[in-house]
Design a protein around this motif. Structure first.
Motif, PDB file in Angstrom:
ATOM      1  N   TRP A 108     -14.950   7.998   1.729  1.00 13.55           N
ATOM      2  CA  TRP A 108     -14.035   6.849   1.645  1.00 13.55           C
ATOM      3  C   TRP A 108     -13.091   6.993   0.459  1.00 13.55           C
ATOM      4  O   TRP A 108     -11.872   6.786   0.593  1.00 13.55           O
ATOM      5  CB  TRP A 108     -14.856   5.563   1.518  1.00 13.55           C
ATOM      6  N   VAL A 109     -13.605   7.380  -0.677  1.00 14.95           N
ATOM      7  CA  VAL A 109     -12.785   7.526  -1.876  1.00 14.95           C
ATOM      8  C   VAL A 109     -11.735   8.615  -1.685  1.00 14.95           C
ATOM      9  O   VAL A 109     -10.586   8.478  -2.114  1.00 14.95           O
ATOM     10  CB  VAL A 109     -13.671   7.847  -3.105  1.00 14.95           C
ATOM     11  N   ASN A 110     -12.104   9.692  -1.016  1.00 14.04           N
ATOM     12  CA  ASN A 110     -11.193  10.823  -0.851  1.00 14.04           C
ATOM     13  C   ASN A 110     -10.178  10.621   0.270  1.00 14.04           C
ATOM     14  O   ASN A 110      -9.060  11.144   0.198  1.00 14.04           O
ATOM     15  CB  ASN A 110     -11.989  12.100  -0.575  1.00 14.04           C
TER      16      ASN A 110
ATOM     17  N   TRP B  55      -3.592   5.494   3.539  1.00  8.67           N
ATOM     18  CA  TRP B  55      -2.576   4.544   3.101  1.00  8.67           C
ATOM     19  C   TRP B  55      -1.310   5.220   2.572  1.00  8.67           C
ATOM     20  O   TRP B  55      -0.433   4.543   2.027  1.00  8.67           O
ATOM     21  CB  TRP B  55      -3.158   3.610   2.048  1.00  8.67           C
ATOM     22  N   ARG B  56      -1.225   6.523   2.744  1.00 12.59           N
ATOM     23  CA  ARG B  56      -0.026   7.230   2.286  1.00 12.59           C
ATOM     24  C   ARG B  56       1.202   6.796   3.098  1.00 12.59           C
ATOM     25  O   ARG B  56       2.280   6.580   2.556  1.00 12.59           O
ATOM     26  CB  ARG B  56      -0.244   8.735   2.402  1.00 12.59           C
ATOM     27  N   HIS B  57       1.013   6.666   4.412  1.00 10.27           N
ATOM     28  CA  HIS B  57       2.110   6.228   5.290  1.00 10.27           C
ATOM     29  C   HIS B  57       1.685   4.960   6.020  1.00 10.27           C
ATOM     30  O   HIS B  57       0.711   4.966   6.776  1.00 10.27           O
ATOM     31  CB  HIS B  57       2.466   7.316   6.300  1.00 10.27           C
TER      32      HIS B  57
ATOM     33  N   HIS C 177       0.417  -4.362   8.211  1.00 12.48           N
ATOM     34  CA  HIS C 177      -0.862  -3.731   7.914  1.00 12.48           C
ATOM     35  C   HIS C 177      -1.286  -4.025   6.472  1.00 12.48           C
ATOM     36  O   HIS C 177      -2.477  -4.178   6.182  1.00 12.48           O
ATOM     37  CB  HIS C 177      -0.770  -2.216   8.112  1.00 12.48           C
ATOM     38  N   VAL C 178      -0.308  -4.093   5.591  1.00 13.62           N
ATOM     39  CA  VAL C 178      -0.587  -4.423   4.189  1.00 13.62           C
ATOM     40  C   VAL C 178      -1.026  -5.877   4.069  1.00 13.62           C
ATOM     41  O   VAL C 178      -1.985  -6.204   3.360  1.00 13.62           O
ATOM     42  CB  VAL C 178       0.662  -4.171   3.317  1.00 13.62           C
ATOM     43  N   VAL C 179      -0.362  -6.745   4.791  1.00 13.08           N
ATOM     44  CA  VAL C 179      -0.663  -8.179   4.709  1.00 13.08           C
ATOM     45  C   VAL C 179      -2.062  -8.476   5.220  1.00 13.08           C
ATOM     46  O   VAL C 179      -2.738  -9.395   4.732  1.00 13.08           O
ATOM     47  CB  VAL C 179       0.387  -8.974   5.508  1.00 13.08           C
ATOM     48  N   LEU C 180      -2.546  -7.695   6.171  1.00 14.51           N
ATOM     49  CA  LEU C 180      -3.876  -7.940   6.720  1.00 14.51           C
ATOM     50  C   LEU C 180      -4.988  -7.682   5.718  1.00 14.51           C
ATOM     51  O   LEU C 180      -6.143  -8.045   5.961  1.00 14.51           O
ATOM     52  CB  LEU C 180      -4.088  -7.064   7.962  1.00 14.51           C
ATOM     53  N   LEU C 181      -4.666  -7.058   4.577  1.00 13.91           N
ATOM     54  CA  LEU C 181      -5.657  -6.841   3.530  1.00 13.91           C
ATOM     55  C   LEU C 181      -5.855  -8.077   2.655  1.00 13.91           C
ATOM     56  O   LEU C 181      -6.793  -8.126   1.856  1.00 13.91           O
ATOM     57  CB  LEU C 181      -5.234  -5.670   2.635  1.00 13.91           C
ATOM     58  N   LEU C 182      -4.988  -9.051   2.799  1.00 17.84           N
ATOM     59  CA  LEU C 182      -5.096 -10.269   2.003  1.00 17.84           C
ATOM     60  C   LEU C 182      -6.318 -11.079   2.436  1.00 17.84           C
ATOM     61  O   LEU C 182      -6.861 -10.870   3.528  1.00 17.84           O
ATOM     62  CB  LEU C 182      -3.821 -11.099   2.157  1.00 17.84           C
ATOM     63  N   PRO C 183      -6.789 -11.988   1.595  1.00 18.64           N
ATOM     64  CA  PRO C 183      -7.987 -12.776   1.927  1.00 18.64           C
ATOM     65  C   PRO C 183      -7.865 -13.499   3.264  1.00 18.64           C
ATOM     66  O   PRO C 183      -6.774 -13.908   3.677  1.00 18.64           O
ATOM     67  CB  PRO C 183      -8.073 -13.777   0.769  1.00 18.64           C
ATOM     68  N   GLU C 184      -8.989 -13.630   3.935  1.00 16.45           N
ATOM     69  CA  GLU C 184      -9.013 -14.281   5.245  1.00 16.45           C
ATOM     70  C   GLU C 184      -8.509 -15.716   5.133  1.00 16.45           C
ATOM     71  O   GLU C 184      -8.860 -16.458   4.225  1.00 16.45           O
ATOM     72  CB  GLU C 184     -10.447 -14.276   5.780  1.00 16.45           C
TER      73      GLU C 184
ATOM     74  N   ARG D 252      -7.250  -6.591  -3.809  1.00 19.64           N
ATOM     75  CA  ARG D 252      -7.669  -5.624  -2.789  1.00 19.64           C
ATOM     76  C   ARG D 252      -6.462  -4.911  -2.177  1.00 19.64           C
ATOM     77  O   ARG D 252      -6.489  -3.686  -1.943  1.00 19.64           O
ATOM     78  CB  ARG D 252      -8.471  -6.336  -1.709  1.00 19.64           C
ATOM     79  N   THR D 253      -5.408  -5.665  -1.920  1.00 17.46           N
ATOM     80  CA  THR D 253      -4.204  -5.080  -1.330  1.00 17.46           C
ATOM     81  C   THR D 253      -3.579  -4.048  -2.260  1.00 17.46           C
ATOM     82  O   THR D 253      -3.224  -2.940  -1.830  1.00 17.46           O
ATOM     83  CB  THR D 253      -3.186  -6.185  -1.019  1.00 17.46           C
ATOM     84  N   LEU D 254      -3.459  -4.389  -3.535  1.00 15.78           N
ATOM     85  CA  LEU D 254      -2.831  -3.477  -4.493  1.00 15.78           C
ATOM     86  C   LEU D 254      -3.662  -2.220  -4.712  1.00 15.78           C
ATOM     87  O   LEU D 254      -3.107  -1.148  -5.014  1.00 15.78           O
ATOM     88  CB  LEU D 254      -2.609  -4.194  -5.829  1.00 15.78           C
ATOM     89  N   PHE D 255      -4.977  -2.332  -4.552  1.00 14.35           N
ATOM     90  CA  PHE D 255      -5.829  -1.151  -4.692  1.00 14.35           C
ATOM     91  C   PHE D 255      -5.508  -0.121  -3.610  1.00 14.35           C
ATOM     92  O   PHE D 255      -5.576   1.094  -3.831  1.00 14.35           O
ATOM     93  CB  PHE D 255      -7.305  -1.550  -4.604  1.00 14.35           C
ATOM     94  N   HIS D 256      -5.130  -0.589  -2.435  1.00 17.83           N
ATOM     95  CA  HIS D 256      -4.777   0.306  -1.329  1.00 17.83           C
ATOM     96  C   HIS D 256      -3.323   0.771  -1.414  1.00 17.83           C
ATOM     97  O   HIS D 256      -3.022   1.949  -1.195  1.00 17.83           O
ATOM     98  CB  HIS D 256      -5.011  -0.392   0.012  1.00 17.83           C
ATOM     99  N   THR D 257      -2.415  -0.140  -1.720  1.00 16.02           N
ATOM    100  CA  THR D 257      -0.989   0.210  -1.695  1.00 16.02           C
ATOM    101  C   THR D 257      -0.566   1.068  -2.886  1.00 16.02           C
ATOM    102  O   THR D 257       0.574   1.561  -2.901  1.00 16.02           O
ATOM    103  CB  THR D 257      -0.125  -1.056  -1.670  1.00 16.02           C
ATOM    104  N   GLN D 258      -1.432   1.288  -3.833  1.00 14.82           N
ATOM    105  CA  GLN D 258      -1.082   2.196  -4.927  1.00 14.82           C
ATOM    106  C   GLN D 258      -0.934   3.631  -4.429  1.00 14.82           C
ATOM    107  O   GLN D 258      -0.339   4.476  -5.101  1.00 14.82           O
ATOM    108  CB  GLN D 258      -2.154   2.144  -6.019  1.00 14.82           C
TER     109      GLN D 258
END
Length: 453
Positions: A34-36, A42-44, A50-57, A86-92
């Motif tokens: 998962w880490v790798n 999330w590169r593309h 898809h980014v918005v769906l990471l926001l809290p339910e 959580r979103t920013l952790f992925h979009t970085q």
């Protein structure tokens, strides 16, 4: 887990070979994977939702728009920084993002931004401007167009004149993009020519420019603006409009694309001929043109080849057309002594009628040729070569540097039906790495039809 999977560099190389769907499956195996694989997933990001769906339910609501029957998303409450963690952790890890302007979600997005940048490593943005009158704000555009972005791809659909012009004006005047090197604009909306010219002139670091015209927007002013870019080396231009663009192009100053090394042109024969008449001999190394309209105008096609023949540094030439190839005109390319790749593909009623003498002239004109492809994209080939295969192989030896030879030949030609591929002459040219012969039967009925055009 085997210690092999504890080496991040090795794991990363393996995961890069997987498809996007398989990468998602691998991410569910264990934390090491998962880490790798997370940066790869999330590169593309093809769509912003898809980014918005990471926001809290519960912070985003999905609904169906009645007019278009498409899914839309709307914020249900004001978001805080903690909601974005959580979103920013992925979009970085996101380097490419696709965003649709005039989506209601985006219009509510600006009031819910976090204090940190949403896309800190973004390098390429794909912008789709839909039909509508609501104009996006500069603050909204800055989220998807940070200062470190290097590539913008924009599509303006019919009826999106107002928001499309607003986006272009933001790129030209309100947002600083010092690292922008690639700009692509596909135009279905009318009246955006001046805004495109202004955008081009305001970013003098552009090296690659792609323009696709599906509206009445004039291409001549755009080319004139592009001619003022000091670092422009790659130009891709296509015209699918019903407007006669070639008249205005011919009035542009000579040598308008003198610094360009790669040129790709798609359009009818008159449009292609006009664009090819702009550059001067010197830096052109790669050229491709594709004809989109049916018609037999051998004189104009010969004029195109004459223009190309002036590019003495040309190394690659790709041609796709649906007219009979006048091989006598190919002799005008004899000045391209550095040519390494020559490809011709015909469609519909095109013809590939080539003789043994034509191939011999090519061998003499292009001593550095490495790849020669004369192919048809049709199931039944019109006017294909009647050269026997053993003659083809013999001629191939005259191309001293030839590595790939792909041609269409008539299966009924002399000696072809009974040719022995294990014979010594079939393997005589040891330098030939690829020898592709399409044994097709001539469609005689289609040949008759073709002569009517």
């Amino acid at each position: 887990m085997h210690s092999l999977w504890q080496i991040p560099e090795l794991v990363h190389m393996i995961l890069e070979l997987l498809s996007g769907r398989d990468q998602v499956r691998v991410a569910q195996v264990c934390r090491v994977f998962w880490v790798n694989v997370l940066p790869l997933i999330w590169r593309h990001v093809p769509q912003f939702f898809h980014v918005v769906l990471l926001l809290p339910e519960g912070s985003v609501m999905k609904y169906i728009e009645a007019r278009t029957m498409t899914a839309r998303y709307r914020f249900t409450r004001t978001l805080q920084d903690v909601d974005w963690e959580r979103t920013l952790f992925h979009t970085q890890h996101t380097t490419e993002i696709g965003v649709t302007i005039n989506d209601e979600l985006l219009m509510g997005f600006i009031s819910n931004l976090p204090s940190k940048p949403v896309f800190p490593t973004l390098r390429r943005t794909q912008i789709r401007v839909q039909r509508g009158e609501e104009v996006p704000s500069v603050e909204l555009m800055k989220v998807f167009l940070p200062s470190h972005i290097s590539s913008i791809e924009m599509i303006t659909f019919s009826g999106s004149e107002a928001p499309g012009e607003a986006v272009l004006n933001s790129i030209a005047n309100d947002i600083s993009l010092p690292e922008l090197t690639k700009l692509s604009v596909t135009i279905f909306a009318d009246g955006l020519g001046p805004a495109i010219c202004q955008t081009i002139l305001s970013h003098r670091g552009i090296q690659t420019l792609t323009i696709g015209l599906w509206s009445d927007t004039q291409v001549a002013p755009i080319l004139q603006s592009a001619a003022q870019l000091p670092h422009l080396h790659h130009v891709f231009i296509s015209d699918f409009s019903a407007t006669n663009q070639e008249t205005n192009i011919r009035f542009l100053p000579g040598g308008s694309l003198a610094a360009v090394t790669t040129l790709e042109v798609v359009g009818d024969l008159a449009f292609v001929d006009a664009v090819l008449g702009l550059p001067v001999a010197g830096n052109m190394e790669s050229m491709c043109f594709r004809l989109t309209a049916l018609g037999e105008d051998e004189a104009t096609f010969a004029n195109c080849l004459h223009s190309i023949g002036q590019f003495t540094r040309l190394k690659r030439l790709d041609v796709e057309l649906d007219i009979r190839v006048p091989w006598s005109a190919v002799s005008t390319l004899a000045g391209c002594r550095e040519l390494e790749v020559f490809r011709v593909a015909v469609t519909r009623y095109g013809s590939l009628d080539i003789t043994k003498a034509d191939l011999e002239r090519m061998a003499d004109a292009w001593p550095r040729l490495q790849e020669l492809k004369l192919k048809s994209l049709r199931e039944h080939v019109l006017g294909i070569s009647h050269i026997p295969i053993h003659h083809l192989l013999r001629i191939a030896t005259r191309f001293r540097t030839l590595r790939k030879l792909c041609v269409c030949v008539d299966a009924t030609a002399e000696g072809n039906p009974t040719f022995d591929w294990t014979a010594p002459e079939a393997v005589a040219n040891e330098a030939l790495e690829e020898f592709d012969v399409d044994l097709s039967k001539v469609d005689r009925e289609a040949e008759v039809i073709a002569k009517m055009f």
